[in-house]
Scaffold this motif. Structure first.
Motif, PDB file in Angstrom:
ATOM      1  N   GLU A  22       0.840  -1.198   0.000  1.00 35.29           N
ATOM      2  CA  GLU A  22       0.000   0.000   0.000  1.00 35.29           C
ATOM      3  C   GLU A  22       0.878   1.251   0.000  1.00 35.29           C
ATOM      4  O   GLU A  22       1.769   1.382   0.829  1.00 35.29           O
ATOM      5  N   PHE A  23       0.599   2.142  -0.938  1.00 35.48           N
ATOM      6  CA  PHE A  23       1.310   3.408  -1.073  1.00 35.48           C
ATOM      7  C   PHE A  23       0.315   4.555  -1.075  1.00 35.48           C
ATOM      8  O   PHE A  23      -0.822   4.402  -1.517  1.00 35.48           O
ATOM      9  N   THR A  24       0.779   5.696  -0.600  1.00 32.95           N
ATOM     10  CA  THR A  24       0.007   6.932  -0.683  1.00 32.95           C
ATOM     11  C   THR A  24       0.740   7.892  -1.611  1.00 32.95           C
ATOM     12  O   THR A  24       1.932   8.126  -1.440  1.00 32.95           O
ATOM     13  N   ILE A  25       0.025   8.425  -2.570  1.00 33.36           N
ATOM     14  CA  ILE A  25       0.568   9.427  -3.488  1.00 33.36           C
ATOM     15  C   ILE A  25      -0.115  10.747  -3.153  1.00 33.36           C
ATOM     16  O   ILE A  25      -1.339  10.837  -3.141  1.00 33.36           O
ATOM     17  N   THR A  26       0.683  11.768  -2.862  1.00 34.60           N
ATOM     18  CA  THR A  26       0.159  13.103  -2.578  1.00 34.60           C
ATOM     19  C   THR A  26       0.526  14.005  -3.745  1.00 34.60           C
ATOM     20  O   THR A  26       1.696  14.103  -4.116  1.00 34.60           O
ATOM     21  N   THR A  27      -0.481  14.658  -4.302  1.00 34.81           N
ATOM     22  CA  THR A  27      -0.290  15.496  -5.485  1.00 34.81           C
ATOM     23  C   THR A  27      -0.890  16.879  -5.237  1.00 34.81           C
ATOM     24  O   THR A  27      -2.014  16.991  -4.754  1.00 34.81           O
ATOM     25  N   TYR A  70       5.362  10.312  -3.047  1.00 36.35           N
ATOM     26  CA  TYR A  70       4.755   9.033  -2.666  1.00 36.35           C
ATOM     27  C   TYR A  70       5.501   8.462  -1.475  1.00 36.35           C
ATOM     28  O   TYR A  70       6.661   8.778  -1.235  1.00 36.35           O
ATOM     29  N   HIS A  71       4.808   7.635  -0.712  1.00 42.12           N
ATOM     30  CA  HIS A  71       5.445   6.905   0.380  1.00 42.12           C
ATOM     31  C   HIS A  71       4.648   5.638   0.675  1.00 42.12           C
ATOM     32  O   HIS A  71       3.469   5.548   0.371  1.00 42.12           O
ATOM     33  N   ARG A  72       5.344   4.681   1.238  1.00 41.99           N
ATOM     34  CA  ARG A  72       4.697   3.422   1.634  1.00 41.99           C
ATOM     35  C   ARG A  72       3.995   3.648   2.954  1.00 41.99           C
ATOM     36  O   ARG A  72       4.436   4.445   3.766  1.00 41.99           O
ATOM     37  N   ASN A  73       2.913   2.960   3.177  1.00 41.59           N
ATOM     38  CA  ASN A  73       2.132   3.135   4.396  1.00 41.59           C
ATOM     39  C   ASN A  73       2.560   2.122   5.455  1.00 41.59           C
ATOM     40  O   ASN A  73       1.975   1.045   5.549  1.00 41.59           O
ATOM     41  N   PRO A  74       3.559   2.444   6.267  1.00 41.41           N
ATOM     42  CA  PRO A  74       4.051   1.478   7.255  1.00 41.41           C
ATOM     43  C   PRO A  74       3.048   1.192   8.370  1.00 41.41           C
ATOM     44  O   PRO A  74       3.001   0.094   8.892  1.00 41.41           O
ATOM     45  N   CYS A  75       2.237   2.160   8.732  1.00 41.02           N
ATOM     46  CA  CYS A  75       1.267   1.950   9.817  1.00 41.02           C
ATOM     47  C   CYS A  75       0.266   0.875   9.452  1.00 41.02           C
ATOM     48  O   CYS A  75      -0.091   0.035  10.282  1.00 41.02           O
ATOM     49  N   MET A  76      -0.200   0.867   8.223  1.00 42.38           N
ATOM     50  CA  MET A  76      -1.172  -0.143   7.805  1.00 42.38           C
ATOM     51  C   MET A  76      -0.533  -1.519   7.795  1.00 42.38           C
ATOM     52  O   MET A  76      -1.169  -2.505   8.144  1.00 42.38           O
ATOM     53  N   THR A  77       0.740  -1.624   7.435  1.00 39.61           N
ATOM     54  CA  THR A  77       1.437  -2.898   7.437  1.00 39.61           C
ATOM     55  C   THR A  77       1.531  -3.444   8.850  1.00 39.61           C
ATOM     56  O   THR A  77       1.290  -4.621   9.093  1.00 39.61           O
ATOM     57  N   VAL A  78       1.852  -2.579   9.812  1.00 34.91           N
ATOM     58  CA  VAL A  78       1.954  -3.015  11.208  1.00 34.91           C
ATOM     59  C   VAL A  78       0.600  -3.472  11.717  1.00 34.91           C
ATOM     60  O   VAL A  78       0.498  -4.512  12.373  1.00 34.91           O
TER      61      VAL A  78
END
Length: 95
Positions: A7-12, A80-88
């Motif tokens: 899961e990644f978040t892209i902010t534009t 963009y960044h990976r969503n580490p909180c959701m992975t945890v």
């Protein structure tokens, strides 16, 4: 080449012009990428819109998407960044 999707978040940040949402959506549609979540609203700077897009994809595809979005005329900045909180949270549910 990394094939597992994360899961990644892209902010534009874009200028507030008609049709920007459609053009950005077309980038995802052409690549057949499902948008998990899309939020669009004003940002701190007047006349600028902030898109927050959440997708599940590999990092190589994310980099290509970001490059394609940056080529749009009205786009000012893309991150963009990976969503580490959701992975945890997902891993915590497995115990």
């Amino acid at each position: 080449m990394e094939t597992d999707k994360k899961e990644f978040t892209i902010t534009t940040y874009t200028e507030n012009y008609l049709g920007v949402i459609s053009r950005i959506n077309n980038i995802f549609s052409r690549r057949r990428i499902v948008v998990e979540n899309l939020n669009v609203g004003p940002c701190e700077v007047k006349g600028i819109k902030k898109f927050i897009i959440v997708i599940n994809e590999n990092e190589e595809a994310i980099k290509k998407l970001v490059n394609q979005i940056e080529k749009q005329v009205d786009v000012l900045e893309v991150h963009y960044h990976r969503n580490p909180c959701m992975t945890v949270l997902r891993n915590a549910g497995n115990y």
